[in-house]
Structure formats: structure tokens, C-alpha cells
Design an enzyme around this catalytic site. Sequence first.
Site, PDB file in Angstrom:
ATOM      1  N   ARG A  93      26.523  20.037  54.484  1.00  0.00           N
ATOM      2  CA  ARG A  93      27.847  18.986  54.049  1.00  0.00           C
ATOM      3  C   ARG A  93      28.822  19.847  53.690  1.00  0.00           C
ATOM      4  O   ARG A  93      30.009  19.832  53.532  1.00  0.00           O
ATOM      5  CB  ARG A  93      27.551  18.148  53.028  1.00  0.00           C
ATOM      6  N   HIS A  94      28.117  21.204  52.974  1.00  0.00           N
ATOM      7  CA  HIS A  94      29.082  22.305  52.394  1.00  0.00           C
ATOM      8  C   HIS A  94      30.028  23.103  53.546  1.00  0.00           C
ATOM      9  O   HIS A  94      31.215  23.541  53.261  1.00  0.00           O
ATOM     10  CB  HIS A  94      28.513  23.424  51.488  1.00  0.00           C
TER      11      HIS A  94
ATOM     12  N   ASP B 144      39.045  46.643  36.444  1.00  0.00           N
ATOM     13  CA  ASP B 144      40.051  47.085  35.933  1.00  0.00           C
ATOM     14  C   ASP B 144      39.490  47.975  34.568  1.00  0.00           C
ATOM     15  O   ASP B 144      38.315  48.019  34.208  1.00  0.00           O
ATOM     16  CB  ASP B 144      41.146  46.276  35.560  1.00  0.00           C
ATOM     17  N   HIS B 145      40.485  48.439  33.545  1.00  0.00           N
ATOM     18  CA  HIS B 145      39.802  48.767  32.240  1.00  0.00           C
ATOM     19  C   HIS B 145      38.892  47.830  31.565  1.00  0.00           C
ATOM     20  O   HIS B 145      38.193  48.350  30.909  1.00  0.00           O
ATOM     21  CB  HIS B 145      41.288  49.552  31.602  1.00  0.00           C
TER      22      HIS B 145
ATOM     23  N   GLY C  47      41.795  36.923  36.243  1.00  0.00           N
ATOM     24  CA  GLY C  47      42.884  37.275  36.997  1.00  0.00           C
ATOM     25  C   GLY C  47      42.383  38.199  38.145  1.00  0.00           C
ATOM     26  O   GLY C  47      42.971  37.825  39.175  1.00  0.00           O
TER      27      GLY C  47
ATOM     28  N   CYS D   4      36.905  42.256  35.385  1.00  0.00           N
ATOM     29  CA  CYS D   4      38.079  42.302  34.660  1.00  0.00           C
ATOM     30  C   CYS D   4      37.650  41.927  33.165  1.00  0.00           C
ATOM     31  O   CYS D   4      36.600  41.657  33.072  1.00  0.00           O
ATOM     32  CB  CYS D   4      39.508  41.940  35.242  1.00  0.00           C
ATOM     33  N   GLY D   5      38.726  41.719  32.372  1.00  0.00           N
ATOM     34  CA  GLY D   5      38.308  41.295  31.018  1.00  0.00           C
ATOM     35  C   GLY D   5      37.818  40.005  31.072  1.00  0.00           C
ATOM     36  O   GLY D   5      36.692  39.648  30.475  1.00  0.00           O
ATOM     37  N   THR D   6      38.285  39.002  31.938  1.00  0.00           N
ATOM     38  CA  THR D   6      37.876  37.660  31.844  1.00  0.00           C
ATOM     39  C   THR D   6      37.137  37.170  33.183  1.00  0.00           C
ATOM     40  O   THR D   6      36.410  36.208  33.518  1.00  0.00           O
ATOM     41  CB  THR D   6      39.025  36.731  31.477  1.00  0.00           C
ATOM     42  N   GLY D   7      37.420  38.105  34.162  1.00  0.00           N
ATOM     43  CA  GLY D   7      36.824  37.899  35.475  1.00  0.00           C
ATOM     44  C   GLY D   7      38.048  36.978  36.189  1.00  0.00           C
ATOM     45  O   GLY D   7      37.987  36.523  37.387  1.00  0.00           O
TER      46      GLY D   7
ATOM     47  N   HIS E 100      26.898  26.449  47.252  1.00  0.00           N
ATOM     48  CA  HIS E 100      27.837  25.280  47.773  1.00  0.00           C
ATOM     49  C   HIS E 100      29.065  26.007  48.187  1.00  0.00           C
ATOM     50  O   HIS E 100      29.749  25.349  49.151  1.00  0.00           O
ATOM     51  CB  HIS E 100      28.237  24.379  46.617  1.00  0.00           C
TER      52      HIS E 100
HETATM   53  C1  RB5 Z   1      43.540  43.385  30.881  1.00  0.00           C
HETATM   54  O1  RB5 Z   1      44.110  43.565  29.688  1.00  0.00           O
HETATM   55  C2  RB5 Z   1      43.137  41.841  31.285  1.00  0.00           C
HETATM   56  O2  RB5 Z   1      44.486  41.174  31.090  1.00  0.00           O
HETATM   57  C3  RB5 Z   1      42.419  41.782  32.496  1.00  0.00           C
HETATM   58  O3  RB5 Z   1      41.248  42.670  32.256  1.00  0.00           O
HETATM   59  C4  RB5 Z   1      41.899  40.531  32.661  1.00  0.00           C
HETATM   60  O4  RB5 Z   1      41.228  39.983  31.634  1.00  0.00           O
HETATM   61  C5  RB5 Z   1      42.903  39.372  33.455  1.00  0.00           C
HETATM   62  O5  RB5 Z   1      42.379  38.194  33.881  1.00  0.00           O
END
Ligand code: RB5
Length: 145
Positions: free
Chosen positions: A132-133, A8-9, A70, A65-68, A98
Site C-alpha cells: 500500500r505504500h 555542515d559544521h 535544515g 547538520c545541527g538538528t537534521g 513506509h
Molecule cells: C547551523 O548553525 C545550523 O543552523 C544547522 O546545522 C542546522 O541545525 C539547520 O537546520
Amino acid sequence: MKIAIASDHGGLSLKKEILNYLSTLSHTVQDFGCFTDDSVDYPDYAKPVAMGVAKGEFDRGILVCGTGVGISIAANKVKGIRAASVFDTETAKLTREHNNLNVLCLGGRILSVELAKEIVKIFLETPFAGGRHEGRLKKIAEMEK
Ligand code: RB5
């Protein structure tokens, strides 16, 4: 390997760095967007990558994404996908060994470019340990039925 990638952006800038890195390796890469900084919804980008991997059209997927987080939640809704947001090299190794991770998710607002590239390298090079995995992953697959 055939790799599907999308962001995403919030992940676009890191995705571009990863695309540059992947272009130095011998993989076939398809980018499913996004292509501009305009605000978009990450499930729309998780979907084609996750579906492509689940159908066997791609060997692995990479989502940013921003955090990976979502984008990993969205990808995991597709049957057969094992996605996780990975923040360090040890987790990159263990999620391959694993969990047989098939979609790597990264946080463009969290990771440095260098660390992200290391994580991608480990994701692509580390084999699943099996043993085992296997049974544990089978139990997860049962939950999808
Ligand atoms: C977008 O602003 C942000 O919410 C998305 O990139 C992501 O971090 C969601 O988990």
C-alpha cells in the site's frame, strides 16, 4: 551499498563518528564534506549527496547538520529524494518501511552517538515494505512533475 555522506559544521563531529562506524561495515562510502569546524551553509552539502542518490550513483545518503532538519529540507528539493530527520529507532524503521527513505538526516546537536549509530544501522538494514505504500510514494513522485 554505496553511501554518500556529508554534514555542515553543526553535524561534523557526529558525521566523523558515523564514518568510523561505517568503516566497520562492508559499504563503500564517499564523504562530500565539510571537513573543518568553519561555519558553512548546509544546502551546499545536502546538494551533492541528494544529487548523487537521485542519479543512482549512490544507493543511500546520510546528512548531518545541527538538528537534521535544515539539511533534510534542502535534500528534499531534489527530485526523487525522500529525506527526513530521524530522532529515534522506531521512526528509523518506519521511514524505511513506509517512506522508502533514501536520505537519512541526523541532528548532531540532538542525538547521542550511540543512538545515531543505531538509527544508521536500521536505515541501512530495513527494506521498504512496498504494498500500500507504493501508491503513496507514486503520488509524491507525481507532485514532483
Ligand atoms: C547551523 O548553525 C545550523 O543552523 C544547522 O546545522 C542546522 O541545525 C539547520 O537546520
